[in-house]
Enzyme design. Structure first.
Site, PDB file in Angstrom:
ATOM      1  N   TYR A 206       7.273 -17.520  26.928  1.00 35.11           N
ATOM      2  CA  TYR A 206       8.174 -17.219  26.064  1.00 35.11           C
ATOM      3  C   TYR A 206       9.122 -18.467  25.881  1.00 35.11           C
ATOM      4  CZ  TYR A 206      11.737 -14.064  23.793  1.00 35.11           C
ATOM      5  OH  TYR A 206      12.422 -13.409  22.854  1.00 35.11           O
ATOM      6  N   ARG A 211      12.487 -20.139  18.756  1.00 35.92           N
ATOM      7  CA  ARG A 211      12.013 -18.613  19.508  1.00 35.92           C
ATOM      8  C   ARG A 211      12.759 -17.732  18.796  1.00 35.92           C
ATOM      9  NH1 ARG A 211      12.667 -17.858  25.410  1.00 35.92           N
ATOM     10  NH2 ARG A 211      14.893 -17.112  24.564  1.00 35.92           N
ATOM     11  N   ASP A 212      12.134 -16.457  18.406  1.00 35.88           N
ATOM     12  CA  ASP A 212      12.801 -15.247  17.955  1.00 35.88           C
ATOM     13  C   ASP A 212      13.482 -15.655  16.687  1.00 35.88           C
ATOM     14  OD1 ASP A 212      12.970 -12.628  17.884  1.00 35.88           O
ATOM     15  OD2 ASP A 212      13.926 -12.500  19.717  1.00 35.88           O
ATOM     16  N   SER A 218      17.650 -13.174  21.574  1.00 32.98           N
ATOM     17  CA  SER A 218      16.720 -13.926  22.264  1.00 32.98           C
ATOM     18  C   SER A 218      16.346 -15.371  21.952  1.00 32.98           C
ATOM     19  CB  SER A 218      15.782 -13.054  22.426  1.00 32.98           C
ATOM     20  OG  SER A 218      15.587 -12.279  21.241  1.00 32.98           O
ATOM     21  N   ASP A 259       7.128 -11.152  19.914  1.00 27.38           N
ATOM     22  CA  ASP A 259       7.866 -11.188  18.496  1.00 27.38           C
ATOM     23  C   ASP A 259       7.419 -12.178  17.656  1.00 27.38           C
ATOM     24  OD1 ASP A 259       9.138  -8.891  19.486  1.00 27.38           O
ATOM     25  OD2 ASP A 259      11.293 -10.053  19.669  1.00 27.38           O
ATOM     26  N   ASP A 443      18.939  -6.238  27.024  1.00 28.71           N
ATOM     27  CA  ASP A 443      18.474  -6.744  25.713  1.00 28.71           C
ATOM     28  C   ASP A 443      19.317  -8.072  24.865  1.00 28.71           C
ATOM     29  OD1 ASP A 443      16.267  -4.767  26.256  1.00 28.71           O
ATOM     30  OD2 ASP A 443      17.304  -3.383  24.920  1.00 28.71           O
TER      31      ASP A 443
END
Ligand code: NAG
Ligand code: NAG
Ligand code: NAG
Length: 488
Positions: A206, A211-212, A218, A259, A443
């Site tokens: 990840y 990213r995201d 995140s 994701d 989260d």
């Protein structure tokens, strides 16, 4: 008195410079009280007198872990892991070296270095089947710390059970990958050598550039640009590959980039950051699939979001094209299948919902119906290996959310089905329920002033105050235990 032995002892001493109890090698015991007054000093150190005998006053040990790029533990002496370098503990989510301080003598070693094992494990079929799941000592320690903050004995008993279940280990930046990957591969080998069973470890890869791209909570360390994309390959994927090639005797599952591809399906047009990341997401997947997909002891699952993301007919149709293209791009690397509901709350089955205004006409209003539909779509598109792992770490209880797209710190969370292989009869393509996102790890923060604050984490049904993503969130953990379904 001691000058006579000082020279001969010098060599022995040089070899043991870091030992807190330096005088033992000179034939003297160490002072049992480190604060004993200094009676005499020489090149060897400070000497005291106890019971009429000279004793060496122990020096605080240097922080051996620093040389390896870690700090030393300041508030814990609990050994989580031991290797050739020393004893390791965990503080604030990172490994730290435990110094023996003024306590002379070696500490007991609960988890000795495994004997190297060059045999090649070969995954054939369901990698979760017929194996024991690896227990992450770091999570066990987090749960132990959580238990200390609990007063209710029934809650404590539930938390104790959590220590017996396995979670995936998130390699969510380069540094964490360096801290978590090899120690846990070693740990799995040790577990194998002590139980005689094959031990499966699950890691989450990840760290894609950009990213995201559609959420803030995140966001990663690498940006969507060429130089960071190069770092992803050489400093992240290549290093993971080299460790995996060193530990071939036990099976490993890799959960690939949660994701990311779901964002490629739905968010290219409406989110500029996702459009900017597009090339890097595809290129990154092709690169890692070619590398990891040819290792016999490794099985990969690509993330497919969840029912209330890709469940609609038009999204599933687009998704099929995206996943087919990605899998083809990774040839000759092989993909075992797909993972759904990572860190999400959608129930496995929710008979109260069906396609209609309540679900915005989503024909897949729970994870089970979602996987049934995806299985059909993917196999008819010619994808060869279509198996699923479903994250059941927080979907045991229907949360309070008013809209199924809410994902952050939902109140009413309950831990779901326990990690297990082939859990549903008649659904042979469901390899496992597994806890991908450890319950208790946040989260995302509810602090609106934080850089990674995401609007979802401020919503009515998000628990507040919530710490940064990945940090321990006691209240969320406790609620997850209380609402566990099946009960703990
Ligand atoms: C250690 O020595 C110091 C200094 O003499 C003294 O104050 C202390 O009480 C001693 N501690 C123990 C445990 O004997
Ligand atoms: C890419 O982003 C990083 C920050 O993560 C920055 O240091 C680097 O200079 C950028 N490279 C290019 C080519 O823009
Ligand atoms: C359990 C919990 O923290 N619930 C809170 C979620 O957020 C709402 C709105 O901020 C609060 O009213 C709840 O108490």
């Amino acid at each position: 008195m001691k000058t006579t032995i000082a020279l001969t002892a010098a060599a022995a001493l040089a070899a043991k410079v870091s030992a807190a109890c330096w005088s033992q090698s000179l034939g003297y015991s160490c002072c049992t009280n480190a604060s004993t007054p200094v009676v005499y000093s020489d090149n060897d150190g400070d000497w005291g007198v106890e019971n009429g005998n000279w004793c060496g006053i122990p020096v605080p040990e240097t922080c051996w872990a620093e040389k390896l790029g870690y700090s030393c533990c300041t508030s814990t002496s609990q050994v989580v892991y031991t290797d050739g370098d020393g004893n390791w503990g965990v503080e604030n989510g990172n490994w730290c070296g435990i110094t023996t301080g003024s306590t002379p003598g070696p500490s007991p070693s609960p988890n000795p270095d495994p004997t190297p094992d060059n045999t090649q494990y070969k995954i054939s079929g369901n990698p979760f089947s017929g194996v024991e799941f690896y227990l992450n000592p770091y999570y066990v320690e987090e749960v132990e710390n959580a238990i200390k903050q609990m007063t209710s004995s029934s809650l404590k008993a539930k938390a104790e059970k959590m220590k017996t279940y396995s979670n995936a280990i998130w390699l969510d930046n380069i540094k964490n990958m360096q801290s978590w990957l090899e120690p846990n591969l070693k740990g799995a080998l040790s577990q194998h050598q002590s139980t005689g069973k094959d031990v499966l470890t699950v890691f989450v890869v990840y760290d894609l550039p950009g990213r995201d791209c559609h959420a803030l909570a995140s966001n990663g360390e690498l940006l969507a640009n060429d130089s960071d994309a190069q770092r992803y390959k050489t400093e992240y994927i290549d290093v993971i590959e080299s460790h995996l090639k060193k530990y071939t005797a036990q099976p490993v599952v890799l959960i690939i980039e949660p994701d990311s591809l779901a964002n490629m399906v739905t968010n290219i047009e409406n989110t500029p950051a996702c459009a900017e990341s597009e090339t890097y997401y595809y290129d990154g997947h092709a690169y890692l699939l070619k590398k990891f997909g040819v290792l016999d002891h490794v099985a990969m699952y690509l993330d497919i979001g969840h029912a209330f993301w890709l469940g609609w007919d038009d999204n599933r149709e687009k998704a099929t094209k995206v996943y087919k293209k990605v899998i083809d791009s990774g040839s000759p690397g092989k993909v075992r299948g797909f993972v759904d509901n990572v860190a999400n709350y959608t129930p496995w089955e929710d008979p109260t919902l069906s396609r209609g205004p309540d679900t915005e006409w989503n024909p897949c209003p729970d994870e089970k119906r979602y996987l049934e539909a995806m299985y059909k779509d993917f196999t008819s598109a010619g994808i060869k290996s279509v198996y699923f792992v479903s994250d059941s770490s927080r979907n045991g209880h229907k949360t309070d959310r008013k809209h199924p797209g809410e994902w952050c710190n939902q109140t009413g969370v309950g831990i779901g089905a326990r990690p297990q292989a082939s859990p549903i009869s008649g659904m042979s393509y469901l390899d496992a329920f597994y806890w991908i996102k450890p319950l208790g790890e946040s989260d995302g923060t509810s602090d609106e002033s934080a850089a990674r604050f995401d609007g979802y984490c401020g919503h009515d049904t998000a628990m507040k105050p919530a710490p940064e993503a990945g940090q321990w969130f006691q209240k969320h953990f406790e609620q997850g235990l209380e609402n566990a379904n099946p009960p703990l």
